[in-house]
Design an enzyme around this catalytic site. Structure first.
Site, PDB file in Angstrom:
ATOM      1  N   HIS A 182      20.997  15.791 -47.184  1.00  0.00           N
ATOM      2  CA  HIS A 182      19.976  16.133 -46.456  1.00  0.00           C
ATOM      3  C   HIS A 182      19.661  17.497 -46.020  1.00  0.00           C
ATOM      4  O   HIS A 182      18.725  17.857 -45.886  1.00  0.00           O
ATOM      5  CB  HIS A 182      20.036  15.102 -44.890  1.00  0.00           C
ATOM      6  CG  HIS A 182      19.210  15.042 -44.022  1.00  0.00           C
ATOM      7  ND1 HIS A 182      17.740  14.460 -44.355  1.00  0.00           N
ATOM      8  CD2 HIS A 182      18.916  15.590 -42.902  1.00  0.00           C
ATOM      9  CE1 HIS A 182      17.316  14.643 -43.414  1.00  0.00           C
ATOM     10  NE2 HIS A 182      17.805  15.337 -42.196  1.00  0.00           N
ATOM     11  N   LYS A 201      15.743  21.338 -49.802  1.00  0.00           N
ATOM     12  CA  LYS A 201      15.028  21.740 -48.565  1.00  0.00           C
ATOM     13  C   LYS A 201      14.920  23.337 -48.696  1.00  0.00           C
ATOM     14  O   LYS A 201      14.267  23.974 -47.959  1.00  0.00           O
ATOM     15  CB  LYS A 201      15.567  20.965 -47.264  1.00  0.00           C
ATOM     16  CG  LYS A 201      15.205  19.538 -47.097  1.00  0.00           C
ATOM     17  CD  LYS A 201      15.834  19.163 -45.900  1.00  0.00           C
ATOM     18  CE  LYS A 201      15.218  17.594 -45.712  1.00  0.00           C
ATOM     19  NZ  LYS A 201      16.179  16.827 -46.537  1.00  0.00           N
ATOM     20  N   PHE A 211      15.685  11.489 -36.945  1.00  0.00           N
ATOM     21  CA  PHE A 211      16.142  11.386 -35.475  1.00  0.00           C
ATOM     22  C   PHE A 211      16.117   9.834 -35.102  1.00  0.00           C
ATOM     23  O   PHE A 211      15.284   9.136 -35.483  1.00  0.00           O
ATOM     24  CB  PHE A 211      14.740  12.168 -34.799  1.00  0.00           C
ATOM     25  CG  PHE A 211      14.732  13.525 -34.800  1.00  0.00           C
ATOM     26  CD1 PHE A 211      15.804  14.094 -35.311  1.00  0.00           C
ATOM     27  CD2 PHE A 211      13.656  14.193 -34.360  1.00  0.00           C
ATOM     28  CE1 PHE A 211      15.935  15.651 -34.937  1.00  0.00           C
ATOM     29  CE2 PHE A 211      13.487  15.678 -34.349  1.00  0.00           C
ATOM     30  CZ  PHE A 211      14.746  16.446 -34.721  1.00  0.00           C
ATOM     31  N   HIS A 221      11.501  21.068 -44.965  1.00  0.00           N
ATOM     32  CA  HIS A 221      11.405  19.678 -44.530  1.00  0.00           C
ATOM     33  C   HIS A 221      10.578  18.963 -44.494  1.00  0.00           C
ATOM     34  O   HIS A 221       9.627  19.055 -43.382  1.00  0.00           O
ATOM     35  CB  HIS A 221      12.462  19.732 -43.223  1.00  0.00           C
ATOM     36  CG  HIS A 221      13.058  18.548 -42.941  1.00  0.00           C
ATOM     37  ND1 HIS A 221      12.892  17.217 -43.455  1.00  0.00           N
ATOM     38  CD2 HIS A 221      13.881  17.883 -41.728  1.00  0.00           C
ATOM     39  CE1 HIS A 221      13.513  16.327 -42.934  1.00  0.00           C
ATOM     40  NE2 HIS A 221      14.303  16.544 -41.938  1.00  0.00           N
ATOM     41  N   GLU A 235      26.984  16.550 -42.051  1.00  0.00           N
ATOM     42  CA  GLU A 235      26.928  15.958 -43.235  1.00  0.00           C
ATOM     43  C   GLU A 235      28.116  16.171 -44.163  1.00  0.00           C
ATOM     44  O   GLU A 235      28.491  15.461 -44.970  1.00  0.00           O
ATOM     45  CB  GLU A 235      25.620  16.356 -43.826  1.00  0.00           C
ATOM     46  CG  GLU A 235      25.254  15.528 -45.155  1.00  0.00           C
ATOM     47  CD  GLU A 235      23.967  15.704 -45.866  1.00  0.00           C
ATOM     48  OE1 GLU A 235      23.666  15.347 -46.659  1.00  0.00           O
ATOM     49  OE2 GLU A 235      23.148  16.801 -45.381  1.00  0.00           O
ATOM     50  N   CYS A 249      12.948  10.959 -40.395  1.00  0.00           N
ATOM     51  CA  CYS A 249      13.162  11.897 -41.643  1.00  0.00           C
ATOM     52  C   CYS A 249      13.825  10.952 -42.897  1.00  0.00           C
ATOM     53  O   CYS A 249      14.323  11.525 -43.855  1.00  0.00           O
ATOM     54  CB  CYS A 249      13.832  13.273 -41.359  1.00  0.00           C
ATOM     55  SG  CYS A 249      13.143  14.116 -40.128  1.00  0.00           S
TER      56      CYS A 249
END
Length: 420
Positions: free
Chosen positions: A309, A341, A405, A346, A320, A169
């Protein structure tokens, strides 16, 4: 000749998203607080624990590709080519009038986190049902993530550096960042860069569902993506593509181009913690944001907006938030942050690309897009998340985060372009 001091600007943008199939409709959707989530239409989702996603709607690949070409590329490549066409047209570049030397120095750096997962599924089914003779000769070219950049290069005749970074991502940001460094260092004079993803498939939904990563709010898809809310229960899978056309400031000014923003820097790091879970203390995210501030030669107090994010997962949003506090200190509470998002879902490898566009538009219009679907406060998430409504404020500097990831962390910084 390599020259680290060359200034790099954005002069073209293109977007296919769950809330709009152009940059302008995407931006309008963000300001309206529009959710792109709905019951899945690409396949019958009845058997799946999550039955909704953020699909691109009303998209016809034949608006951008010939019929034969459209049949021979996966949906993620269709979306990539389409966003690149938009960005090139938006830049004002007449490709037919570019010299051989100009095309030789135009890069295509375009990625996908997963690539042709729909093609993989279809060809696997063919093999299972009919044996190897029924595998398409286009299977491998349709599958590999780098093929989107290859098609864009062929479409426009760009023969500069051409590759695809795959970092889950964080892919969109990584591809923008490498394109920026190529132009900044003089290895290219311009680039098309970004990311594309089309993983709203049976395997995509099934795989993320098996990981317990997806929201299960099947009764209310449009409110399922709720970053920083105490009741969040996972992310909503999305699809789409975003593209930027970047070039040197000298080139843009010489041709009288409209300049959207200046690309100031890129920050990258690794969590070195877990294959899917973020470092709970946010150390990797912290390192990426510290890195982009150094690369852009920015004081932290100059940042006005940070597109987080913010995936709407219980662990990610907290980590975050902690990282932002570590990096920005008291200023973390003075700048605006938000997660788009909450509206787009996402988009995996395309997320960084479309969120970079959102950050750029914020600098152009001095408006911060909101984080929608806020209901219940989470005491661990206490920043100014711009909940539910956009906020007008000066936005001279915007940063966009994208994490993936594997512990991949990226941040990119944009500055409002001013003639002086």
């Amino acid at each position: 000749m390599q020259n680290r001091s060359r200034r790099v600007v954005v002069t073209g943008m293109g977007a296919l998203t769950p809330i709009g199939n152009s940059v302008d409709t995407f931006w309008d959707g963000l300001l309206e607080g529009k959710s792109g989530a709905a019951r899945i239409t690409h396949f019958d989702p009845e058997a799946y624990s999550t039955q909704f996603a953020c699909e691109v709607k009303g998209y016809d690949p034949l608006d951008y590709l010939e019929k034969k070409e459209a049949r021979r590329v996966d949906r993620f490549t269709q979306l990539a080519i389409s966003s690149a066409v938009q960005a090139i047209e938006d830049s004002g570049i007449d490709v037919e009038k570019l010299s051989i030397e100009q095309k030789d120095r135009t890069a295509v750096i375009f990625g996908s986190g997963i690539g042709g997962i729909q093609t993989f599924q279809e060809q696997s089914d063919n093999h299972h049902d009919h044996g190897p003779r029924r595998i398409s000769p286009f299977f491998i070219p349709m599958l590999i993530p780098d093929i989107a950049g290859g098609h864009i290069s062929i479409r426009f005749g760009f023969r500069g550096p051409n590759f695809c970074i795959v970092s889950a991502c964080a892919t969109g940001n990584n591809n923008i960042g490498d394109a920026f460094m190529l132009v900044q260092r003089g290895l290219a004079d311009a680039a098309i860069c970004g990311g594309s993803e089309a993983a709203v498939t049976q395997l995509g939904i099934g795989g993320f569902g098996a990981m317990k990563a997806l929201s299960k709010r099947n009764d209310s898809p449009e409110t399922a993506s709720r970053p920083f809310d105490a009741t969040r229960d996972g992310f909503v899978l999305g699809e789409g593509a975003g593209a930027l056309y970047i070039e040197t400031l000298e080139s843009a000014k010489s041709r009288g181009a409209r300049i959207y923003a200046e690309l100031l820097g890129i920050g990258m790091s690794a969590d070195a913690y877990h294959q899917t879970a973020p470092d709970p203390d946010g150390n990797g995210a912290r390192l990426a944001m510290e890195s982009v501030l150094r690369d852009a030669n920015l004081e932290k107090e100059r940042v006005d907006y940070l597109n987080m994010h913010g995936t709407s997962t219980p662990l990610g949003d907290v980590a975050e938030t902690a990282a932002i506090k570590q990096v920005f200190g008291d200023h973390a509470y003075k700048m605006n942050v938000s997660s788009t998002k909450s509206m787009t879902g996402h988009l995996l490898g395309a997320a960084g690309a479309i969120e970079a566009i959102a950050a750029i538009k914020a600098t152009i219009h001095d408006i911060v897009p909101p984080t929608i679907n806020f209901v219940e406060p989470d005491p661990k998430c206490d920043l100014n998340y711009t909940f539910n409504k956009p906020q007008e404020r000066p936005v001279h500097i915007a940063i966009s985060n994208a994490f993936g990831f594997g512990g991949h962390n990226t941040s990119v910084a944009f500055k409002k372009y001013e003639e002086s």
